[in-house]
Design a protein around this motif. Structure first.
Motif, short mmCIF file in Angstrom:
data_model
loop_
_atom_site.label_atom_id
_atom_site.label_comp_id
_atom_site.label_asym_id
_atom_site.label_seq_id
_atom_site.Cartn_x
_atom_site.Cartn_y
_atom_site.Cartn_z
N TYR A 262 0.82 -1.22 0.00
CA TYR A 262 0.00 0.00 0.00
C TYR A 262 0.85 1.27 0.00
O TYR A 262 0.31 2.37 -0.10
CB TYR A 262 -0.94 -0.01 1.20
N ASP A 263 2.17 1.11 0.13
CA ASP A 263 3.11 2.22 0.04
C ASP A 263 2.79 3.35 1.01
O ASP A 263 2.89 4.53 0.69
CB ASP A 263 3.13 2.77 -1.40
N THR A 264 2.40 2.98 2.21
CA THR A 264 2.11 3.97 3.24
C THR A 264 2.14 3.32 4.61
O THR A 264 1.80 2.13 4.75
CB THR A 264 0.73 4.64 3.02
N GLY A 265 2.52 4.09 5.59
CA GLY A 265 2.47 3.59 6.96
C GLY A 265 1.11 3.78 7.60
O GLY A 265 0.88 3.31 8.72
N VAL A 266 0.20 4.44 6.89
CA VAL A 266 -1.12 4.70 7.45
C VAL A 266 -1.87 3.40 7.70
O VAL A 266 -2.60 3.26 8.69
CB VAL A 266 -1.92 5.61 6.50
N VAL A 267 -1.69 2.42 6.83
CA VAL A 267 -2.41 1.15 6.99
C VAL A 267 -2.00 0.46 8.28
O VAL A 267 -2.84 -0.08 9.01
CB VAL A 267 -2.13 0.23 5.78
N LEU A 268 -0.70 0.50 8.59
CA LEU A 268 -0.23 -0.09 9.84
C LEU A 268 -0.89 0.57 11.04
O LEU A 268 -1.43 -0.11 11.93
CB LEU A 268 1.29 0.05 9.92
N ALA A 269 -0.86 1.89 11.09
CA ALA A 269 -1.44 2.61 12.23
C ALA A 269 -2.95 2.41 12.30
O ALA A 269 -3.51 2.19 13.39
CB ALA A 269 -1.10 4.10 12.13
N ALA A 270 -3.62 2.48 11.14
CA ALA A 270 -5.08 2.35 11.13
C ALA A 270 -5.52 0.95 11.54
O ALA A 270 -6.50 0.78 12.27
CB ALA A 270 -5.62 2.69 9.74
N ALA A 271 -4.79 -0.07 11.08
CA ALA A 271 -5.16 -1.45 11.42
C ALA A 271 -5.01 -1.70 12.92
O ALA A 271 -5.87 -2.32 13.55
CB ALA A 271 -4.32 -2.43 10.61
N MET A 272 -3.90 -1.26 13.51
CA MET A 272 -3.69 -1.48 14.94
C MET A 272 -4.69 -0.70 15.78
O MET A 272 -5.17 -1.18 16.81
CB MET A 272 -2.26 -1.10 15.32
N THR A 273 -5.03 0.51 15.34
CA THR A 273 -6.06 1.29 16.04
C THR A 273 -7.41 0.60 15.94
O THR A 273 -8.16 0.53 16.92
CB THR A 273 -6.13 2.71 15.46
N ALA A 274 -7.73 0.09 14.75
CA ALA A 274 -9.00 -0.61 14.55
C ALA A 274 -9.08 -1.85 15.42
O ALA A 274 -10.15 -2.18 15.95
CB ALA A 274 -9.17 -0.97 13.07
N TYR A 275 -7.95 -2.55 15.57
CA TYR A 275 -7.93 -3.74 16.42
C TYR A 275 -8.28 -3.38 17.86
O TYR A 275 -9.10 -4.05 18.50
CB TYR A 275 -6.55 -4.39 16.35
N THR A 276 -7.68 -2.31 18.37
CA THR A 276 -7.96 -1.90 19.74
C THR A 276 -9.40 -1.42 19.89
O THR A 276 -10.07 -1.74 20.88
CB THR A 276 -6.98 -0.80 20.17
N LEU A 277 -9.88 -0.65 18.93
CA LEU A 277 -11.28 -0.20 18.98
C LEU A 277 -12.24 -1.38 18.92
O LEU A 277 -13.26 -1.41 19.62
CB LEU A 277 -11.56 0.78 17.84
N GLY A 278 -11.91 -2.36 18.08
CA GLY A 278 -12.74 -3.55 18.02
C GLY A 278 -12.76 -4.29 19.33
O GLY A 278 -13.81 -4.77 19.78
N ALA A 279 -11.58 -4.38 19.98
CA ALA A 279 -11.52 -5.05 21.28
C ALA A 279 -12.35 -4.30 22.32
O ALA A 279 -13.01 -4.92 23.17
CB ALA A 279 -10.07 -5.16 21.74
N LEU A 280 -12.33 -2.98 22.27
CA LEU A 280 -13.17 -2.19 23.17
C LEU A 280 -14.65 -2.51 22.95
O LEU A 280 -15.41 -2.72 23.90
CB LEU A 280 -12.93 -0.69 22.95
#
Length: 426
Positions: A262-280
């Protein structure tokens, strides 16, 4: 509230240490190789202490184990700060002690929860604890990064020590009577609140000490207790497979996919944030949800983690990767909370800490081994086949565990208890 505060503080301290040490790498106080050694020492301390802590928490006061483990971790963090950039040996020793404090706390907190919280409120209590830890892990990086502008790494490490002091000192006492000898009924009271001092003031229980089995014998009792619960062995096997393959694979592959695909670090940050939000979100749902077949529902939630490696494998838009991580986060808490609650309900109270220590030893202990193996596997075979295998295992392991008859309700086969009662509460 006191127990919740203590477990939340320990969870936040556990999360914060590697993050703060990472800041020390950024400001060049330590190097990346030193960081790896410190995290390895911490993990080694955790693995040793989680087994010892389980035995001690069943032999003595669970509250006492939490106290001394928390104090040990609190004392280690200033030593770690003192050694930064000065003494590698001091840093490694302090990291190992901090990990040991964390490891000894985990089974003791699990058992203390069963002592302090009534059975019909434990699932809600477990959900509240995991909710607080997930919330702090979501807000923690931003808060720590802001604090780093005004505080140096040394001060941040002292803050972690304060969190461990809260974990050690704040929780209230559990029940003071619990059988500690093999074969005793768990309801029999044994005076251990006075540290073995009898009415005469001399150290009593000489005969009890003489009859007390060795550490290894007591740990073996915990293993035998775990074997009495087929659902526990099946669920632990599935959890270990998911963490050591799926979690490890995505931990290695997600940064690579984010950069190369995806040529961006945004996917890494967004995926890990989504994981934590999903866990919440999962913690909120499971706090009140009582499905009739709770074990099957929990294992289905665990299997949802397979969508994370699957999304990295398929040619999809990056938003699907983020959504898959959110689903995985929801699923992991749909498993975790009923799993902890069932263990607290079904396992013999005088062996609960030892069985819980087995849980943490395997599920957490094999994660570094998975990371160590997944990285060279991806380098040798490529990311796609490794991710495909890991995704298949994440789906298959919980499904296989669900085939164990007692896995349906996370209760011993034939017991069948709590299902109609919990359905009514739903």
């Amino acid at each position: 509230m006191r127990l919740w505060s203590g477990t939340t503080a320990s969870g936040l301290a556990t999360w914060a240490l590697p993050f703060v040490l990472g800041l020390a790498v950024l400001d060049r106080t330590i190097g990346a190789a030193t960081l790896g050694l410190l995290l390895a020492a911490r993990t080694a301390g955790f693995l040793v202490a989680v087994a010892v802590g389980g035995v001690l928490a069943d032999r003595y006061s669970r509250r006492g184990v939490v106290l001394w483990a928390g104090l040990a971790a609190a004392a280690a963090t200033p030593l770690l700060a003192l050694g930064l950039g000065r003494s590698l040996a001091l840093m490694l020793a302090a990291a190992a002690v901090a990990g040991a404090g964390q490891g000894a706390c985990r089974p003791a907190f699990q058992a203390l929860t069963a002592e302090v919280v009534d059975e019909d409120r434990r699932q809600t209590a477990n959900a509240a604890m995991t909710l607080s830890v997930r919330a702090t892990s979501l807000a923690g990086p931003s808060l720590t990064a802001l604090l780093a502008f005004v505080l140096d790494t040394w001060a941040l490490l002292l803050g972690i020590g304060v969190l461990w002091l809260v974990a050690a000192l704040v929780p209230g006492a559990g029940r003071t009577g619990r059988a500690t000898e093999a074969g005793e009924d768990s309801g029999v009271d044994e005076a251990r609140g006075d540290g073995g001092v009898g009415e005469s003031g001399a150290v009593g229980a000489v005969d009890t000490t003489a009859r007390r089995p060795s550490f290894f014998a007591e740990f073996a009792e915990g293993l035998r207790e775990a074997r009495r619960h087929p659902w526990f062995l099946a669920g632990l096997g599935a959890l270990t497979v998911v963490i050591s393959t799926g979690y490890s694979a995505t931990g290695v592959a997600l940064p690579l996919v984010s950069r190369d695909k995806y040529d961006t670090g945004v996917v890494l940050a967004a995926a890990m944030t989504a994981y934590t939000l999903g866990a919440l979100g999962g913690a909120v749902v499971v706090a009140r949800w009582r499905p009739r077949a709770q074990g099957w529902a929990a294992l289905a939630g665990l299997g949802l983690y397979g969508f994370a490696p699957l999304s990295l494998l398929l040619p999809v838009h990056w938003t699907f990767v983020v959504a898959a991580y959110a689903v995985a986060g929801i699923g992991i808490e749909l498993f975790n909370v009923p799993w902890f609650t069932a263990t607290q309900r079904e396992v013999a109270p005088d062996k609960l800490a030892r069985v819980s220590s087995l849980d943490f030893m395997l599920s957490y202990g094999l994660a570094p081994a998975g990371l160590a193996l997944i990285a060279p596997a991806i380098e040798h075979f490529g990311a796609r086949p490794v991710l495909a295998v890991c995704a298949a295992l994440c789906f298959a392991a919980p499904a296989a565990a669900a085939l164990v008859p007692s896995a349906r309700g996370f209760s011993r086969e034939g017991a069948g208890r709590a299902e109609p009662e919990e359905a009514a509460r739903a």
